[in-house]
Design a protein around this motif. Structure first.
Motif, mmCIF file in Angstrom:
data_model
loop_
_atom_site.group_PDB
_atom_site.id
_atom_site.type_symbol
_atom_site.label_atom_id
_atom_site.label_comp_id
_atom_site.label_asym_id
_atom_site.label_seq_id
_atom_site.Cartn_x
_atom_site.Cartn_y
_atom_site.Cartn_z
ATOM 1 N N GLN A 148 0.824 -1.212 0.000
ATOM 2 C CA GLN A 148 0.000 0.000 0.000
ATOM 3 C C GLN A 148 0.856 1.259 0.000
ATOM 4 N N ILE A 149 2.021 1.158 0.607
ATOM 5 C CA ILE A 149 2.925 2.311 0.610
ATOM 6 C C ILE A 149 3.615 2.462 -0.745
ATOM 7 N N VAL A 150 4.242 1.393 -1.235
ATOM 8 C CA VAL A 150 5.072 1.525 -2.434
ATOM 9 C C VAL A 150 4.235 1.746 -3.691
ATOM 10 N N GLN A 151 2.959 1.362 -3.665
ATOM 11 C CA GLN A 151 2.179 1.571 -4.888
ATOM 12 C C GLN A 151 1.919 3.051 -5.165
ATOM 13 N N ARG A 152 2.247 3.919 -4.200
ATOM 14 C CA ARG A 152 2.178 5.366 -4.473
ATOM 15 C C ARG A 152 3.057 5.743 -5.660
ATOM 16 N N GLY A 153 4.140 4.991 -5.833
ATOM 17 C CA GLY A 153 5.054 5.298 -6.935
ATOM 18 C C GLY A 153 4.605 4.764 -8.276
ATOM 19 N N PHE A 154 3.511 3.996 -8.300
ATOM 20 C CA PHE A 154 3.082 3.344 -9.535
ATOM 21 C C PHE A 154 1.656 3.717 -9.917
ATOM 22 N N THR A 155 1.188 4.850 -9.443
ATOM 23 C CA THR A 155 -0.126 5.324 -9.861
ATOM 24 C C THR A 155 -0.082 5.682 -11.350
ATOM 25 N N PRO A 156 -1.231 5.658 -12.032
ATOM 26 C CA PRO A 156 -1.227 6.069 -13.448
ATOM 27 C C PRO A 156 -0.576 7.434 -13.662
ATOM 28 N N ARG A 157 -0.822 8.365 -12.740
ATOM 29 C CA ARG A 157 -0.218 9.697 -12.877
ATOM 30 C C ARG A 157 1.301 9.623 -12.765
ATOM 31 N N ALA A 158 1.796 8.813 -11.793
ATOM 32 C CA ALA A 158 3.246 8.694 -11.612
ATOM 33 C C ALA A 158 3.902 8.081 -12.845
ATOM 34 N N ILE A 159 3.263 7.064 -13.425
ATOM 35 C CA ILE A 159 3.822 6.418 -14.610
ATOM 36 C C ILE A 159 3.783 7.372 -15.806
ATOM 37 N N ARG A 160 2.662 8.074 -15.979
ATOM 38 C CA ARG A 160 2.566 9.039 -17.091
ATOM 39 C C ARG A 160 3.628 10.121 -16.983
ATOM 40 N N SER A 161 3.983 10.481 -15.757
ATOM 41 C CA SER A 161 4.977 11.542 -15.584
ATOM 42 C C SER A 161 6.356 11.135 -16.091
ATOM 43 N N LEU A 162 6.586 9.819 -16.225
ATOM 44 C CA LEU A 162 7.868 9.327 -16.721
ATOM 45 C C LEU A 162 7.904 9.205 -18.238
ATOM 46 N N GLU A 163 6.732 9.216 -18.863
ATOM 47 C CA GLU A 163 6.651 8.814 -20.270
ATOM 48 C C GLU A 163 7.482 9.688 -21.193
ATOM 49 N N GLN A 164 7.409 10.973 -21.038
ATOM 50 C CA GLN A 164 8.136 11.854 -21.961
ATOM 51 C C GLN A 164 9.644 11.623 -21.871
ATOM 52 N N ALA A 165 10.160 11.544 -20.650
ATOM 53 C CA ALA A 165 11.605 11.326 -20.481
ATOM 54 C C ALA A 165 12.014 9.968 -21.053
ATOM 55 N N LEU A 166 11.188 8.943 -20.812
ATOM 56 C CA LEU A 166 11.545 7.601 -21.283
ATOM 57 C C LEU A 166 11.397 7.479 -22.792
ATOM 58 N N ARG A 167 10.457 8.201 -23.367
ATOM 59 C CA ARG A 167 10.322 8.193 -24.834
ATOM 60 C C ARG A 167 11.585 8.767 -25.476
ATOM 61 N N SER A 168 12.056 9.865 -24.917
ATOM 62 C CA SER A 168 13.283 10.493 -25.427
ATOM 63 C C SER A 168 14.485 9.571 -25.241
ATOM 64 N N ARG A 169 14.554 8.907 -24.070
ATOM 65 C CA ARG A 169 15.666 8.001 -23.807
ATOM 66 C C ARG A 169 15.620 6.793 -24.734
ATOM 67 N N ALA A 170 14.429 6.278 -25.001
ATOM 68 C CA ALA A 170 14.296 5.124 -25.894
ATOM 69 C C ALA A 170 14.850 5.457 -27.274
ATOM 70 N N ARG A 171 14.476 6.615 -27.778
ATOM 71 C CA ARG A 171 14.966 7.043 -29.096
ATOM 72 C C ARG A 171 16.492 7.201 -29.081
ATOM 73 N N SER A 172 16.986 7.812 -28.025
ATOM 74 C CA SER A 172 18.434 8.031 -27.917
ATOM 75 C C SER A 172 19.191 6.709 -27.808
ATOM 76 N N ILE A 173 18.652 5.753 -27.068
ATOM 77 C CA ILE A 173 19.286 4.437 -26.918
ATOM 78 C C ILE A 173 19.433 3.757 -28.268
ATOM 79 N N VAL A 174 18.374 3.777 -29.065
ATOM 80 C CA VAL A 174 18.401 3.099 -30.359
ATOM 81 C C VAL A 174 19.320 3.833 -31.336
ATOM 82 N N GLU A 175 19.286 5.145 -31.328
ATOM 83 C CA GLU A 175 20.170 5.909 -32.208
ATOM 84 C C GLU A 175 21.637 5.702 -31.848
ATOM 85 N N THR A 176 21.930 5.605 -30.551
ATOM 86 C CA THR A 176 23.299 5.355 -30.104
ATOM 87 C C THR A 176 23.756 3.960 -30.529
#
Length: 417
Positions: free
Chosen positions: A112-140
């Motif tokens: 119940q405590i740790v799931q605070r980090g996995f709410t839909p809002r928390a996951i969505r907040s990571l999406e933009q950074a991870l999308r950019s990193r995914a592209r950079s990983i493949v290009e590298t």
């Protein structure tokens, strides 16, 4: 007693077997003839002082065990079905501090405590950074390929995004992220002689992660920030993790989040390259169902275990209190009673009630939505940047008693090369 449909001494947790292949033909025979079967083991070979475990192969039975923690405990012997025979009971018992190896009500409190980090809002907040990193990983990866266009997909692409996702989630600085990756590798690779990693080295790596995470937690308690670590540990009193609880939570992320998603991505790429019609289809359609089928196909965790808390019947067999029960997700995810043509890799499969994120119940994967997002992001980036990727040689598999791991997957960007 020996099963007439298997060679004498056959063991579904034999790390040499799983390094060679996933035993799908044997799983199929078990589902049909002995869906709950006692596998005899020499005492101590798996780290447990008993004579074997029950092999559970059908989808329905795996779900039943998973959703009845009052009958089948994760805490008694942990969820790991086989350690090295050199491990001590004390080394096993310390792993009970990890959420994966807890039972309700303690598991309920921590989750119940740790799931605070996995709410839909928390996951969505990571999406933009991870999308950019995914592209950079493949290009590298493309830029660093050899002159003939070849590179190892695992080390250049698959390992990176899961590591970055966990590091983003808990705020690990970029300069420290390779340490987390190295430590988590050592924790999971003790069965593979190529890595020359002993149980002791794995235990040391686990303690390094715990120590690092505890220091991070202590810093956030002293000076809270707007991040998930502060949400989990900064406020004192009930409803927050202690520093050591946070440390063991990060161990769970390092293996359950990093190792499994990496292997799903590696198996997914291999599946696409050996099913080129599905790769062409993916590049055209980018179906949202693809990530779930990749996880079903890969099933990165072959099996976990539970221990019976009382005498109980399962699949027509009498299981005694204290006996270990192996949940074989790789078998359940290919059960023809549930999946039409399970041997087919079909990225539009829907519905897809696979158990690659667990069989439901209290231990259903907390990070499922994050893992699905990572898989979607990395394959979209690969389809955009490396649409003509091709397989150079068969994957080299990890030697492990419970992980379906790929160590190396040699690919090439050169068309027809």
């Amino acid at each position: 007693m020996p099963c007439p449909h298997l060679p004498e001494g056959f063991d579904f947790t034999d790390p040499d077997l799983l390094q060679a292949r996933i035993p799908h033909p044997e799983f199929a025979r078990m589902r049909e003839t002995a869906p709950v079967w006692w596998c005899t083991q020499p005492a101590g070979i798996s780290g447990f002082d008993d004579e074997g475990y029950w092999v559970v192969t059908r989808h329905a039975d795996v779900k039943y065990v998973s959703t009845h923690p009052e009958l089948f405990s994760s805490h008694t012997n942990t969820a790991v079905i086989r350690f090295n025979e050199t491990i001590s009971r004390d080394q096993i018992d310390v792993q009970k501090l990890i959420m994966l190896n807890m039972d309700p009500p303690e598991h309920t409190r921590v989750r119940q405590i740790v799931q605070r980090g996995f709410t839909p809002r928390a996951i969505r907040s990571l999406e933009q950074a991870l999308r950019s990193r995914a592209r950079s990983i493949v290009e590298t990866a493309l830029a660093s390929a050899a002159d003939d266009g070849s590179f190892d997909f695992v080390t250049h692409i698959a390992v990176e995004l899961p590591l970055q996702a966990i590091a983003e989630l808990i705020g690990v600085p970029q300069e420290d992220r390779s340490k987390i990756f190295d430590w988590s590798n050592k924790m999971a690779a003790y069965d593979d002689p190529e890595y020359a990693i002993t149980e002791e080295v794995g235990a040391e790596a686990a303690m390094e992660i715990v120590s690092y995470a505890m220091n991070l937690a202590a810093a956030r308690k002293e000076c809270p920030a707007k991040d998930i670590v502060s949400q989990l540990v900064a406020a004192e009193g009930e409803g927050n993790l202690s520093s050591d609880e946070f440390g063991f939570f990060v161990i769970l992320l390092a293996v359950a989040g990093n190792e499994t998603t990496r292997n799903a991505i590696s198996h997914g790429m291999h599946a696409f390259l050996t099913h080129p019609e599905e790769w062409e289809r993916y590049k055209r359609e980018r179906p949202e169902t693809a990530a779930e089928e990749i996880v079903r196909w890969a099933t990165p965790v072959v099996s976990f275990q539970r221990t019976a808390t009382q005498d109980v019947e399962l699949g027509g067999q009498q299981i005694k209190k204290g006996e270990r029960v192996g949940l074989f997700y790789s078998s359940a995810n290919n059960d023809p009673e549930v999946f039409e043509s399970p041997e087919l890799f079909d990225i539009s499969r829907d519905p897809n009630p696979h158990l690659g994120f667990g069989g439901g119940g209290p231990h259903f994967c907390l990070g499922k939505s994050l893992a699905v997002m990572e898989i979607d992001l990395i394959f979209n980036a690969i389809a955009d940047v490396l649409p003509d990727l091709r397989l150079v040689e068969d994957p080299r598999r990890l030697r492990s008693a419970w992980l379906n791991g790929i160590k190396q997957l040699q690919v090439s960007t050169a068309v027809g090369g």
